[in-house]
Design an enzyme around this catalytic site. Structure first.
Site, short mmCIF file in Angstrom:
data_model
loop_
_atom_site.label_atom_id
_atom_site.label_comp_id
_atom_site.label_asym_id
_atom_site.label_seq_id
_atom_site.Cartn_x
_atom_site.Cartn_y
_atom_site.Cartn_z
CG HIS A 1 -46.99 53.71 35.79
ND1 HIS A 1 -48.02 53.91 36.67
CD2 HIS A 1 -47.28 54.47 34.70
CE1 HIS A 1 -48.91 54.76 36.14
NE2 HIS A 1 -48.49 55.11 34.94
CE LYS B 1 -53.74 61.54 32.98
NZ LYS B 1 -52.83 60.46 33.34
NE ARG C 1 -51.70 53.03 29.02
CZ ARG C 1 -52.09 53.94 29.92
NH1 ARG C 1 -52.57 53.56 31.07
NH2 ARG C 1 -52.00 55.22 29.65
CB SER D 1 -53.32 55.76 37.53
OG SER D 1 -51.94 55.54 37.38
P1 ADP Z 1 -52.23 56.82 33.40
O1 ADP Z 1 -52.73 57.86 34.38
O2 ADP Z 1 -52.99 56.77 32.10
O3 ADP Z 1 -52.03 55.47 33.98
P2 ADP Z 1 -49.64 58.22 33.37
O4 ADP Z 1 -49.74 59.63 32.94
O5 ADP Z 1 -49.30 58.01 34.80
O6 ADP Z 1 -50.85 57.35 32.91
O7 ADP Z 1 -48.58 57.45 32.45
C1 ADP Z 1 -47.25 57.79 32.27
C2 ADP Z 1 -46.71 56.98 31.12
O8 ADP Z 1 -46.81 55.58 31.41
C3 ADP Z 1 -47.40 57.16 29.78
O9 ADP Z 1 -46.42 57.07 28.77
C4 ADP Z 1 -48.34 55.98 29.70
O10 ADP Z 1 -48.62 55.63 28.37
C5 ADP Z 1 -47.50 54.92 30.37
N1 ADP Z 1 -48.29 53.84 30.95
C6 ADP Z 1 -49.29 53.96 31.85
N2 ADP Z 1 -49.79 52.75 32.16
C7 ADP Z 1 -49.10 51.83 31.43
C8 ADP Z 1 -49.16 50.42 31.26
N3 ADP Z 1 -50.07 49.70 31.90
N4 ADP Z 1 -48.28 49.82 30.42
C9 ADP Z 1 -47.39 50.58 29.74
N5 ADP Z 1 -47.28 51.92 29.82
C10 ADP Z 1 -48.12 52.55 30.65
#
Ligand code: ADP
Length: 169
Positions: free
Chosen positions: A17, A41, A91, A129
């Site tokens: 992130h 979620k 991703r 996460s």
């Molecule tokens: P997650 O719970 O799957 O980690 P979030 O809802 O917090 O995801 O993610 C918010 C945004 O950040 C989404 O657009 C997701 O695709 C992106 N994101 C999450 N992890 C990564 C990563 N490792 N690299 C790039 N983008 C990411």
């Protein structure tokens, strides 16, 4: 002024992130990172306010980043903030279908709203996460996955969940 919004659950904010935040902040004049409620979620590990505080900690050195939270529909939130671009991270494979569908729906609801995708850097391609939560439960070193500033907060929460007898599933 070009404003973008980076929405997500950030439960907790990871190095993946933060990488997207840094890159987006260098493209736009102002970037609003918004912790949203995701009804799909399961119960989050951190409250919305705790997630906001953690993101503030790890973005303190980026002056044009602002951190907020909302339980509104993203298209409405963006309209209220005057943001015309949503930033999303992509991703390997897994994100595409879902993100593509959400981008189309958001554009349909708010035709001024566009979504811009930044591809994940290869070292964060498989980082999420939920993976971090899984690894944290088994005391794996999280140095490559979480920003150093929030590792103590994260470990403290894992310990209290373990003491409370909560399962990580
Ligand atoms: P997650 O719970 O799957 O980690 P979030 O809802 O917090 O995801 O993610 C918010 C945004 O950040 C989404 O657009 C997701 O695709 C992106 N994101 C999450 N992890 C990564 C990563 N490792 N690299 C790039 N983008 C990411």
């Amino acid at each position: 002024m070009k404003i973008a919004i980076y929405p997500g659950s950030f439960d907790p904010v990871t190095n993946g992130h933060r990488n997207i935040i840094r890159r987006a902040a260098s493209i736009f004049d102002r970037l609003i990172v918004c912790v949203m409620v995701n009804a799909g979620k399961s119960k989050p590990m951190f409250s919305q306010q705790e997630r906001v505080e953690m993101i503030r900690k790890v973005t303190a050195e980026i002056p044009n980043v602002e951190v907020d939270c909302s339980d509104e529909l993203l298209a409405d939130y963006a309209r209220r903030k005057g943001g015309c671009v949503i930033v999303k991270g992509l991703r390997a494979g897994s994100d595409f279908e879902n993100e593509f569908q959400m981008a189309l729906i958001n554009h349909k609801i708010n035709p001024n709203l566009d979504t811009m995708f930044l591809t994940s850097e290869h070292q964060y391609m498989y980082l999420s996460s939920s993976t971090v939560k899984e690894l944290g439960w088994y005391d794996v070193d999280l140095g490559d996955f979480l920003p150093a500033e929030i590792i103590p907060d994260f470990q403290k929460r894992i310990q209290s969940l373990k003491l409370g007898g909560t399962s990580h599933a």
